[in-house]
Write a protein that holds these residues in place. Sequence first.
Motif, PDB file in Angstrom:
ATOM      1  N   GLN A  50       3.318   3.020  -6.124  1.00  0.00           N
ATOM      2  CA  GLN A  50       2.617   3.322  -4.872  1.00  0.00           C
ATOM      3  C   GLN A  50       1.290   2.571  -4.924  1.00  0.00           C
TER       4      GLN A  50
ATOM      5  N   HIS B 183      -2.154   0.450  -4.719  1.00  0.00           N
ATOM      6  CA  HIS B 183      -3.439   0.724  -4.072  1.00  0.00           C
ATOM      7  C   HIS B 183      -4.415  -0.443  -4.210  1.00  0.00           C
TER       8      HIS B 183
ATOM      9  N   GLN C 157      -2.618   2.370  -8.714  1.00  0.00           N
ATOM     10  CA  GLN C 157      -1.782   3.233  -7.899  1.00  0.00           C
ATOM     11  C   GLN C 157      -2.598   4.155  -6.994  1.00  0.00           C
ATOM     12  N   ASN C 158      -1.931   4.620  -5.942  1.00  0.00           N
ATOM     13  CA  ASN C 158      -2.577   5.526  -5.012  1.00  0.00           C
ATOM     14  C   ASN C 158      -2.983   6.824  -5.709  1.00  0.00           C
ATOM     15  N   ASN C 159      -2.161   7.273  -6.638  1.00  0.00           N
ATOM     16  CA  ASN C 159      -2.506   8.441  -7.457  1.00  0.00           C
ATOM     17  C   ASN C 159      -3.223   7.960  -8.709  1.00  0.00           C
TER      18      ASN C 159
ATOM     19  N   SER D  40      -6.459  13.249  -6.957  1.00  0.00           N
ATOM     20  CA  SER D  40      -6.213  11.910  -7.486  1.00  0.00           C
ATOM     21  C   SER D  40      -7.484  11.246  -7.998  1.00  0.00           C
TER      22      SER D  40
ATOM     23  N   SER E 258       0.829  -1.197   0.000  1.00  0.00           N
ATOM     24  CA  SER E 258       0.000   0.000   0.000  1.00  0.00           C
ATOM     25  C   SER E 258       0.868   1.252   0.000  1.00  0.00           C
ATOM     26  N   ASN E 259       0.690   2.078  -1.048  1.00  0.00           N
ATOM     27  CA  ASN E 259       1.438   3.329  -1.186  1.00  0.00           C
ATOM     28  C   ASN E 259       2.949   3.121  -1.146  1.00  0.00           C
TER      29      ASN E 259
END
Length: 535
Positions: free
Chosen positions: A197, A199, A214-216, A281, A168-169
């Motif tokens: 990163q 997710h 991804q987190n973003n 995001s 995670s991240n």
Amino acid sequence: MRTSKRSRVGAVSAVAAASLLLCASSAWADAGGIKGGTGDVGSMGPVPKAQCSPGDHKESGLQGETSLQERLSGDSELGYNCNLDLVGKYQGDGAYSQDGPTFYGDCAYYGTDNVSALQQHHGVTVVDVSDPAHPVATAFLDDSPAMLKPHETLKAHAGRGILVAGESNGPGFAVYDISQDCRHPVLKSSIVLPGSQGHEGNLAPDGMTYYLTQNNRGIGGFLYPVDLSDISNAKGLPPWQFNGDGRSHENWINFSGFMPGVAEGTRLYAGQPGEFGNTGSSAGPDGLVIEDVSDYQYRRPNPQIRIISRLFWADQGQSEEMLPVTIKGHPYIVSSDEAGGAGGVGGWAAACARGASAFGYPMMIDVSDETHPRIVSKLMLEVNDPANCAVLLATTPPDAPGTAPGTNLPAESGTTNYSGERCTPDSQRNTRMLACGFQHGNLRVFDVRDPYHPKEIAYFKSPAVRTKVQPGSGSWAPGVDRTVDKIAGYMHWRKRGSDLEIWTVSDGNGLQVLRFSEDFKRRNKDLVEGTGGDN
């Protein structure tokens, strides 16, 4: 792994561009022999309520709601059930109910994401459910960065007997062998994906590729495919950057036979997250993007992702699951939105003012023409209905902003979220029922044999754990009074003799095994006996 992140935008055909649309209640065509009724228009409002069995402890408010009286009187500590009975559970330190869960054989796996000295155990919890009345933890996977904090990346593959997760991240990614003994996974690969990163994400149906989101997830965000051909030597494939649409919150990939003439593993169904007024995001627009990932499936050099079509909507927020299922041989996508309108600028009150649903809900999307996907019905509860938005807000406990984590909503929206985050079919290839996690609405089961007119047939709300100390729970914080529990992850349908079980994980109660009541089975013999529970 090649680490250059080349900006690539898939070619969009004129046909695909024409599919840019907002959801509308127009007349739909015949869906594989399933008619939508007068004018072939599907249900776009709350589904019919379940007819509960005698002796069930039923909710008293709106469909899906745990009312103020139920919360503050202590009644919610008993939990609520309709046609589903608890067989057994493993509670542990609590769970992040959306971290998976994932399943293989007699085993269940779920994460916590927390890494603190308060926890008795760290990492992914492995639970042996061979005795459904007495599930027991057999291992805690803490030997890789990915399993310490997997968030929503955790997935198992039934055919290959592997368990995977992304950090995670963070850049970690891990693969475990569970084929010999699901109770004690064996680490085979723990690698670093530079720049990742993690997710969420999913495995291709053949288990050879994992698509890590991804987190973003904003414009310029990446997708990190991973080659799992050799589980002892997992390798990152060239990352793909989206400078426009296609960025996925979660993704699913087409299985063999889902789309006639389309090879398995060549279509990625992306839940592109967007929220009202959001430019971060989750910049949106919000909805489904269908993508051609053939280059990755076939390991072609310089792989490209090409967009086939888009279907966006403006009345929810934070699209996530885009699950392919077939009903009577016809292909559908089951969508979900984990935040609804309450996740946007201005929060819950602003969603009511603009006529949006405060909370997201699943939808049935016909993709028989993949260049023109279309919504045929909504799996909406009364708590998701825009008509109930203001009255529900007025009667919801006035929690102090930010007092309880895990709602996925801004502080101004409080600490209640009734959004439908994920659904699991009884059979992906012959779907008859869906079990869906509506977060604080908990587990809801729908009959979708007629995808134009789904109906609720059962629900289960786990008991509120209130102030119980659970440092592994995604909803726990010191001193917080949790008057409702949360179910947000995937379920598991399991046929055991004549019994049909549903395995689920909640933040406060951990893994729980449920069975349909005898009264329900008597009234719905054709539905229960016709289900194999192969997921």
